[in-house]
Enzyme design. Sequence first.
Site, short mmCIF file in Angstrom:
data_model
loop_
_atom_site.label_atom_id
_atom_site.label_comp_id
_atom_site.label_asym_id
_atom_site.label_seq_id
_atom_site.Cartn_x
_atom_site.Cartn_y
_atom_site.Cartn_z
N GLN A 252 3.81 0.88 1.25
CA GLN A 252 2.57 0.82 2.02
C GLN A 252 1.38 1.29 1.19
O GLN A 252 1.44 2.33 0.55
CB GLN A 252 2.73 1.67 3.30
CG GLN A 252 1.58 1.56 4.28
CD GLN A 252 1.44 0.17 4.89
OE1 GLN A 252 2.39 -0.57 5.04
NE2 GLN A 252 0.21 -0.19 5.25
N ASP B 220 5.99 -8.47 0.45
CA ASP B 220 4.53 -8.39 0.56
C ASP B 220 3.86 -9.48 -0.28
O ASP B 220 2.67 -9.75 -0.11
CB ASP B 220 4.04 -7.02 0.04
CG ASP B 220 3.58 -6.09 1.13
OD1 ASP B 220 3.15 -6.59 2.19
OD2 ASP B 220 3.64 -4.86 0.92
N LYS C 58 5.09 -2.34 12.26
CA LYS C 58 6.09 -3.12 11.51
C LYS C 58 7.50 -2.73 11.96
O LYS C 58 8.36 -3.59 12.12
CB LYS C 58 5.93 -2.86 10.00
CG LYS C 58 4.64 -3.49 9.43
CD LYS C 58 4.33 -3.02 8.01
CE LYS C 58 2.97 -3.54 7.56
NZ LYS C 58 2.58 -3.12 6.21
N1 GUN Z 1 -1.99 -1.84 3.43
C1 GUN Z 1 -2.82 -2.64 4.16
N2 GUN Z 1 -2.28 -3.88 4.28
C2 GUN Z 1 -1.10 -3.84 3.63
C3 GUN Z 1 -0.08 -4.82 3.42
O1 GUN Z 1 -0.15 -5.97 3.83
N3 GUN Z 1 1.00 -4.39 2.71
C4 GUN Z 1 1.10 -3.13 2.20
N4 GUN Z 1 2.19 -2.82 1.50
N5 GUN Z 1 0.18 -2.21 2.39
C5 GUN Z 1 -0.92 -2.57 3.09
#
Ligand code: GUN
Length: 287
Positions: free
Chosen positions: A91, A114, A47
């Site tokens: 996350q 998200d 990211k």
């Molecule tokens: N953990 C696995 N996929 C995601 C996601 O799309 N967003 C977040 N915040 N954590 C994750």
Amino acid sequence: MIINGTKIAKAIAEDIKEKILKCKNRPNLSVILVGNNPASLIYIRMKEKACERVGIDFKVQHFNEEEKEGTILNEIDKLNQDDRVNGILVQMPLPKQISNKKVIERIDPEKDVDGFHPINVGKMLIGDDSGFLSCTPLGIKTLLIKSNIKVESKHVVILGRSNIVGKPLAAILMQKKPHCNATVTVCHSYSKNLKEITRSADILVAAIGKPKFVTQDMVKDNTIVIDVGINYLKQTDGTTKILGDVDFENVSKIASQITPVPKGVGPMTVVSLLQNTYMSFKRKNEK
Ligand code: GUN
């Protein structure tokens, strides 16, 4: 035909980059990471790199595994109040002492890139475009559009009912909107006659987190197969292999189009986060 998610995502990222170049300020995405889950560390790095490439400021705060829930909630409050911050992402997974629900509900829905906040989930369900769609379902929708795959009147079968993929994807594709209007079936661990259902799919989406779960006999000829699985498998030689939920080698022989793992849905999820962050930035500047 193999769908190249990396190529589609790159083109979208290029477009975002051009738009950001024309802006006075740069969008900001602030990330909270708690602990050292190996997959989370990989995702955060991906990211970060993606943000750097398009000109989004990426700030990560890394807390240790034992951090108190209160510290994280306070940090979210600060980011909510900070006008420079356009997107907040915590996350997942979080350590046991921290409530997912409290964390998600603490984030300002207008910065919830998200799309996990109940307000955004509700908006998605009723087809209100003023919220955020969560990144993997949005990435899949974009991937289908860019690959000229029409979902209207098609039978889309989704394997998996998670809050971050199965449920939101079903809600999105059934909307009475362009690029939606699908007949959607969601299957899960309690579903019976799975093979019968998957063989009736025009588009089959696998999002269950079980390596090679979808075998050739479960798929009828010329189906479009979207593999959302990212399963890390330790090899005997100590290396790690990434496998999808679909037995790619065999299913790809009969599918009309199929996404690989890696380089399929994964890059689309990341680019959707960039799109949501840019959208949040634009919405704020247009207020
Ligand atoms: N953990 C696995 N996929 C995601 C996601 O799309 N967003 C977040 N915040 N954590 C994750």
